[in-house]
Scaffold this motif. Sequence first.
Motif, PDB file in Angstrom:
ATOM      1  N   SER A 198       0.791  -1.121   0.300  1.00 59.43           N
ATOM      2  CA  SER A 198      -0.085   0.004   0.026  1.00 59.43           C
ATOM      3  C   SER A 198       0.892   1.184   0.128  1.00 59.43           C
ATOM      4  N   ALA A 199       0.016   2.425  -0.260  1.00 54.35           N
ATOM      5  CA  ALA A 199       0.705   3.636  -0.302  1.00 54.35           C
ATOM      6  C   ALA A 199      -0.017   4.700   0.360  1.00 54.35           C
ATOM      7  N   GLY A 200      -0.879   4.086   1.115  1.00 52.99           N
ATOM      8  CA  GLY A 200      -1.744   5.184   1.906  1.00 52.99           C
ATOM      9  C   GLY A 200      -2.676   4.144   2.951  1.00 52.99           C
ATOM     10  N   SER A 201      -3.708   4.822   3.343  1.00 55.66           N
ATOM     11  CA  SER A 201      -4.445   4.073   4.444  1.00 55.66           C
ATOM     12  C   SER A 201      -5.926   4.044   4.061  1.00 55.66           C
ATOM     13  N   GLY A 202      -6.178   4.288   2.856  1.00 52.34           N
ATOM     14  CA  GLY A 202      -7.707   4.048   2.507  1.00 52.34           C
ATOM     15  C   GLY A 202      -7.736   4.290   1.164  1.00 52.34           C
ATOM     16  N   GLY A 203      -9.200   4.203   0.693  1.00 55.74           N
ATOM     17  CA  GLY A 203      -9.307   4.173  -0.771  1.00 55.74           C
ATOM     18  C   GLY A 203      -9.675   2.927  -1.353  1.00 55.74           C
ATOM     19  N   ARG A 204      -9.677   2.990  -2.579  1.00 52.87           N
ATOM     20  CA  ARG A 204     -10.114   1.814  -3.335  1.00 52.87           C
ATOM     21  C   ARG A 204      -8.911   0.996  -3.611  1.00 52.87           C
ATOM     22  N   GLU A 205      -8.973  -0.360  -3.520  1.00 52.14           N
ATOM     23  CA  GLU A 205      -7.712  -1.264  -3.760  1.00 52.14           C
ATOM     24  C   GLU A 205      -7.246  -1.489  -5.497  1.00 52.14           C
ATOM     25  N   LEU A 206      -6.354  -0.937  -5.647  1.00 52.78           N
ATOM     26  CA  LEU A 206      -5.864  -1.195  -6.872  1.00 52.78           C
ATOM     27  C   LEU A 206      -4.834  -2.342  -7.267  1.00 52.78           C
ATOM     28  N   LEU A 207      -5.337  -3.440  -8.150  1.00 57.35           N
ATOM     29  CA  LEU A 207      -4.573  -4.184  -8.705  1.00 57.35           C
ATOM     30  C   LEU A 207      -3.487  -3.749  -9.596  1.00 57.35           C
ATOM     31  N   PHE A 208      -2.167  -3.439  -8.946  1.00 58.01           N
ATOM     32  CA  PHE A 208      -1.241  -3.019  -9.500  1.00 58.01           C
ATOM     33  C   PHE A 208      -0.004  -3.633 -10.198  1.00 58.01           C
ATOM     34  N   GLN A 209      -0.018  -5.265  -9.979  1.00 58.56           N
ATOM     35  CA  GLN A 209       1.159  -6.072 -10.328  1.00 58.56           C
ATOM     36  C   GLN A 209       0.818  -7.602 -10.351  1.00 58.56           C
ATOM     37  N   ALA A 210       0.803  -7.937 -11.470  1.00 58.10           N
ATOM     38  CA  ALA A 210       0.546  -9.431 -11.622  1.00 58.10           C
ATOM     39  C   ALA A 210       1.583 -10.567 -12.140  1.00 58.10           C
TER      40      ALA A 210
END
Length: 114
Positions: A1-13
Amino acid sequence: SAGSGGRELLFQAGPCNRWIVEAYARHVSRPHGASITQVFFQTGIIPGDTDYRIYRDFGNLPGVDFAVTANDYVYHTMRDDLAHMDFRSVQRYGETATELVRGMTDALSQGRPE
């Protein structure tokens, strides 16, 4: 993560995990991802690492990386605590993980994905 909230982002597979991304797209009710972030990590434009790396590099285990980025001003600071956490994000993370695991299980039940 790079934060403490918001929508989860699939960023690497990873390049060999297309089947996981397809399971994610089919089974997760609110999918949210960006393939460009994988390029940023692989080329070193975004320096850093994730907890998943050890499983990928030494266990050869397929998987994905997620992150939340809202409230990034508190991430890894003294204010990175429960008072600044968005528990709606935790709920969505759990729902997404559950749906993704179900999708992966469905894909694996049909044989080893390529």
